[in-house]
Design an enzyme around this catalytic site. Structure first.
Site, PDB file in Angstrom:
ATOM      1  N   GLY A 161      -4.779  61.615  -3.227  1.00  0.00           N
ATOM      2  CA  GLY A 161      -3.591  62.448  -3.596  1.00  0.00           C
ATOM      3  C   GLY A 161      -3.354  62.058  -5.132  1.00  0.00           C
ATOM      4  O   GLY A 161      -2.648  62.760  -5.813  1.00  0.00           O
ATOM      5  N   ARG A 217     -12.222  52.555 -10.521  1.00  0.00           N
ATOM      6  CA  ARG A 217     -12.531  51.545  -9.402  1.00  0.00           C
ATOM      7  C   ARG A 217     -13.877  51.909  -9.078  1.00  0.00           C
ATOM      8  O   ARG A 217     -14.431  53.081  -9.380  1.00  0.00           O
ATOM      9  CB  ARG A 217     -11.656  52.007  -8.363  1.00  0.00           C
ATOM     10  N   ASP A 270      -6.668  54.686   6.747  1.00  0.00           N
ATOM     11  CA  ASP A 270      -7.499  55.604   5.421  1.00  0.00           C
ATOM     12  C   ASP A 270      -7.693  54.462   4.498  1.00  0.00           C
ATOM     13  O   ASP A 270      -8.021  54.734   3.481  1.00  0.00           O
ATOM     14  CB  ASP A 270      -6.457  56.237   5.199  1.00  0.00           C
ATOM     15  N   ASN A 271      -7.242  53.228   4.797  1.00  0.00           N
ATOM     16  CA  ASN A 271      -7.565  52.170   3.762  1.00  0.00           C
ATOM     17  C   ASN A 271      -8.693  51.337   4.135  1.00  0.00           C
ATOM     18  O   ASN A 271      -8.604  50.157   3.709  1.00  0.00           O
ATOM     19  CB  ASN A 271      -6.296  51.446   3.536  1.00  0.00           C
TER      20      ASN A 271
HETATM   21  P1  AMP Z   1      -1.816  54.388  -0.217  1.00  0.00           P
HETATM   22  O1  AMP Z   1      -0.449  54.046   0.309  1.00  0.00           O
HETATM   23  O2  AMP Z   1      -2.078  54.212  -1.707  1.00  0.00           O
HETATM   24  O3  AMP Z   1      -3.147  54.064   0.603  1.00  0.00           O
HETATM   25  O4  AMP Z   1      -1.992  56.157  -0.129  1.00  0.00           O
HETATM   26  C1  AMP Z   1      -1.774  56.790   1.138  1.00  0.00           C
HETATM   27  C2  AMP Z   1      -1.805  58.379   0.707  1.00  0.00           C
HETATM   28  O5  AMP Z   1      -1.023  58.810  -0.346  1.00  0.00           O
HETATM   29  C3  AMP Z   1      -3.302  58.579   0.237  1.00  0.00           C
HETATM   30  O6  AMP Z   1      -3.599  59.778   0.411  1.00  0.00           O
HETATM   31  C4  AMP Z   1      -2.722  58.671  -1.271  1.00  0.00           C
HETATM   32  O7  AMP Z   1      -3.693  59.607  -2.099  1.00  0.00           O
HETATM   33  C5  AMP Z   1      -1.355  59.161  -1.394  1.00  0.00           C
HETATM   34  N1  AMP Z   1      -0.469  58.834  -2.444  1.00  0.00           N
HETATM   35  C6  AMP Z   1      -0.051  57.568  -2.780  1.00  0.00           C
HETATM   36  N2  AMP Z   1       0.495  57.595  -3.949  1.00  0.00           N
HETATM   37  C7  AMP Z   1       0.649  58.939  -4.529  1.00  0.00           C
HETATM   38  C8  AMP Z   1       1.156  59.596  -5.625  1.00  0.00           C
HETATM   39  N3  AMP Z   1       1.779  58.732  -6.302  1.00  0.00           N
HETATM   40  N4  AMP Z   1       0.727  60.853  -5.782  1.00  0.00           N
HETATM   41  C9  AMP Z   1       0.106  61.617  -5.041  1.00  0.00           C
HETATM   42  N5  AMP Z   1      -0.536  60.966  -3.725  1.00  0.00           N
HETATM   43  C10 AMP Z   1      -0.373  59.760  -3.623  1.00  0.00           C
HETATM   44 MG    MG Z   2      -5.066  54.455   0.573  1.00  0.00          MG
END
Ligand code: AMP
Ligand code: MG
Length: 486
Positions: free
Chosen positions: A92, A176, A252-253
Site C-alpha cells: 500500500g 529495505r 502478510d508480515n
Molecule cells: P502493516 O501493518 O505495515 O504490515 O500494513 C498492513 C497493510 O496496510 C499493508 O498492505 C500495507 O501496505 C498497508 N499500509 C500500511 N500503512 C499504509 C499507509 N500509510 N498507506 C497505505 N497503505 C498502508
Molecule cells: Mg505489513
C-alpha cells in the site's frame, strides 16, 4: 565496486507478470534529506561507503529517480490480520524498485517504503513517517548484528512533505533489502481467489529461485513447507532467546524466507516479562511475547493450507508437527550459549524455565543478567546477581542447580567470559534509546541516531565512553507506548 548507476538486475519476481504486481511510479517526497545509511547494507549491493553521500542515493530514496530500465512494482498479497482474513492487502505504500544481483551472485530486492499511493493503499496515504522509518532501520540492522535472520535497511530519508497520523509528521522513506519480499500472504491471495495457474507460477518461482534445494525432493512443495517451518521456527527461537517482540505477526508480515519482516510497534524486552504486549492495539495479547512461538505455528498452518490442493493434508500436518521440536531445539541451543552451559543435559529446559519465571517475577533486565553472568566466575556472578531477585530463597535454589550443572566446566574464566560475551550483547536496542534518537532526528539533529547505530553495530564489544548505552531504562523509558500508526 559498483555505483547506483551500474548495478545489475535480474527480474525474477517482476517476470511473473501483472497478476502479481502493478507497475507504479513512486511519488516523490519534497525537499528530501538523508537521515542515516547502513554501510554494511550498502556492501550487500557492492556499493562503497561513500554512496551514503551520493546524491543518487537520495534521489532513489526520495522517489525522484529510479532505474530507467526497471519498472517499480507494487506487489499484491492478502493475509490473516489478528486472526481474521483480509482478502486483499498488497504494497500500500511500498514499491519493489528492482531486483539486484551482486558480484557474489546474491539477489537483493531493493524496496522503497513510503513511496506514495498504489492500487493497494486502501484508506492509507501511501506514506511512512520518520519515527517508524528510523525504528525499522535500527531494528533490521541490530537483529542482523545479533545473527537473527531479518530484512535489511539501506537508508532513511526525511522530507518536508507533511502527513497526518495522531499529529502532523513529516513523510519519510526507508529503502529495505531482502532476497525476496514474498510473504505467506502471497500464497493466501492466489489460493483463496482460486487462481490456480498463478498459484502454481508462484510455487515455481519460490522453488526455483528461493528454495532450489527442494526441487530434487519427491514432493518439492512438501519439502518447501519443511524448509519454511524450519526457518520460521529458528528465527522465532532467537526472538525468544533475545527478547524480541514483533508485535504484528499477521501472515502478510511473515517472510517466506523466515526473515524477521515488517517492523511496526516491535520491542526488545528491557525487564523480562513473559506476557509483554508491545503493540498497544493488541488488546487481547494475541502477539504477546509468550505467544510468538504459538503464533508462528498458527501462521505456518495458514501457509500450509494454501498447499492443500497440491500436497496431501496428512503429509502437511506431519511436517507442521515438527515445528515445536525444531523451535525448542534452536531455542535451547541459544539459551545454553547465553547461560554459558557446555553440552546438552536433560534438565536444561527446566533450568531455563525456572530462571525465566524468577526473572519475570522480579522484573530482572533480560540483557544485563546474561552479560553479568559471564563477567565474573560463576559463584561470584551469582552472588552479585542475587540482589536483583525478590525471592532470594528461590534464586539460591536455582543457583545451586546451576552450579551443579556447571561442575564439569573446565574452561578458564577468561575463556568462559569471552564465549559468553560473544553471544550476550552489552548494548541492547532499547525502546527509550530509540525514542531519544527519534526525538532529536525530528528536531533535525541526526547525530544521536548515528551514534546509537554506531554503538549498536558492535553490541557484544564494550566501547569506551558508551556506558550510558548499557544501562537499564530510566522510569520514563520503561513503559513507552509505541503507536502502531506508522
Ligand atoms: P502493516 O501493518 O505495515 O504490515 O500494513 C498492513 C497493510 O496496510 C499493508 O498492505 C500495507 O501496505 C498497508 N499500509 C500500511 N500503512 C499504509 C499507509 N500509510 N498507506 C497505505 N497503505 C498502508
Ligand atoms: Mg505489513
Amino acid at each position: 565496486m559498483k555505483s547506483l548507476d551500474t548495478l545489475e538486475f535480474e527480474p525474477r519476481f517482476a517476470r511473473l507478470g501483472d497478476a502479481f504486481s502493478a507497475v507504479i511510479k513512486p511519488s516523490a517526497i519534497e525537499q528530501p534529506q538523508m537521515v542515516i545509511c547502513s554501510q554494511s547494507a550498502l556492501a550487500l549491493l557492492d556499493l562503497p561507503a561513500s554512496t551514503a553521500d551520493d546524491p543518487r542515493l537520495l534521489q532513489l530514496a526520495s522517489g525522484e529517480w529510479y532505474w530507467p530500465n526497471v519498472a517499480p512494482r507494487a506487489m499484491v498479497y492478502s493475509g490473516h490480520q489478528f486472526g481474521g482474513y483480509t482478502p486483499r492487502l498488497g504494497d500500500g505504500r511500498g514499491l519493489l524498485l528492482g531486483e539486484v544481483v551482486n558480484s557474489a551472485g546474491e539477489h537483493w530486492d531493493v524496496h522503497l517504503k513510503g513511496a506514495g499511493l498504489t492500487p493497494f493503499s486502501r484508506t492509507g496515504d501511501g506514506r511512512a513517517v520518520l519515527r517508524s522509518s528510523i525504528r525499522e532501520f535500527l531494528a533490521s540492522e541490530y537483529l542482523h548484528t545479533l545473527g537473527i535472520a531479518t530484512s535489511r535497511a539501506l537508508c532513511v530519508a526525511d522530507s518536508k512533505t507533511m502527513v497526518w497520523r495522531e499529529q502532523r509528521e513529516t513523510a519519510a522513506t526507508l529503502i529495505r533489502l531482502a532476497p525476496s519480499h514474498i510473504r505467506f500472504g502471497h500464497f493466501e491471495y492466489f489460493y483463496y481467489n482460486q487462481k490456480n495457474a498463478e498459484l502454481e507460477q508462484l510455487h515455481a518461482h519460490v522453488l526455483n529461485d528461493l528454495y532450489p534445494e527442494c526441487l530434487s525432493a519427491d514432493e518439492p512443495l512438501a519439502a518447501l513447507l519443511s524448509a519454511v517451518v524450519k526457518r520460521t521456527a529458528e528465527t522465532i527461537a532467537l526472538w525468544q532467546a533475545y527478547g524480541f517482540c514483533h508485535g504484528v505477526m499477521n501472515t502478510d508480515n511473515m517472510s517466506i524466507l523466515g526473515l524477521t519482516f515488517d517492523f511496526g510497534p516491535y520491542a526488545f524486552l528491557d525487564d523480562f516479562k513473559q506476557a509483554h504486549i508491545c503493540n498497544h492495539s493488541d488488546h487481547h495479547g494475541r502477539y504477546a511475547f509468550n505467544q510468538q512461538v504459538a503464533m508462528g505455528y498458527w501462521n505456518l498452518t495458514a501457509f500450509a493450507e494454501t498447499l492443500t490442493r497440491h500436497v496431501a493434508v496428512e503429509r502437511l500436518q506431519n511436517i507442521l508437527d515438527g515445528y515445536a521440536a525444531i523451535q525448542q531445539q534452536a531455542y535451547l541451543t541459544a539459551m545454553r550459549a547465553r547461560l554459558g552451559l557446555l553440552g546438552e543435559q536433560e534438565g536444561d529446559a527446566l533450568l531455563v524455565d525456572k530462571l525465566l519465571a524468577q526473572m519475570d517475577h522480579s522484573a530482572v533486565d533480560y540483557t544485563l543478567f546474561f552479560r553479568h553472568l559471564g563477567e565474573l566466575p560463576v559463584a561470584e556472578a551469582l552472588a552479585k546477581l542475587r540482589d536483583d531477585f525478590i525471592n532470594r530463597a528461590a534464586f539460591d535454589e536455582w543457583s545451586a542447580e546451576f552450579m551443579a550443572r556447571n561442575v564439569d566446566d573446565s574452561r578458564s574464566q577468561e575463556q568462559r567470559r569471552a564465549q559468553m560475551h560473544a553471544v550476550n550483547p552489552l548494548y541492547m536496542l532499547r525502546n527509550y534509546l530509540i525514542q531519544i534518537a527519534i526525538e532529536a532526528a525530528e528536531d533535525g539533529d541526526y547525530a544521536p541516531l548515528h551514534r546509537l547505530h554506531q554503538v549498536l553495530s558492535s553490541p557484544f564489544t564494550e566501547q569506551e565512553g558508551c556506558a550510558e548505552y548499557a544501562q537499564r531504562p530510566p522510569d520514563w523509558g520503561k513503559h513507552l507506548s509505541i503507536s502502531c500508526s506508522s
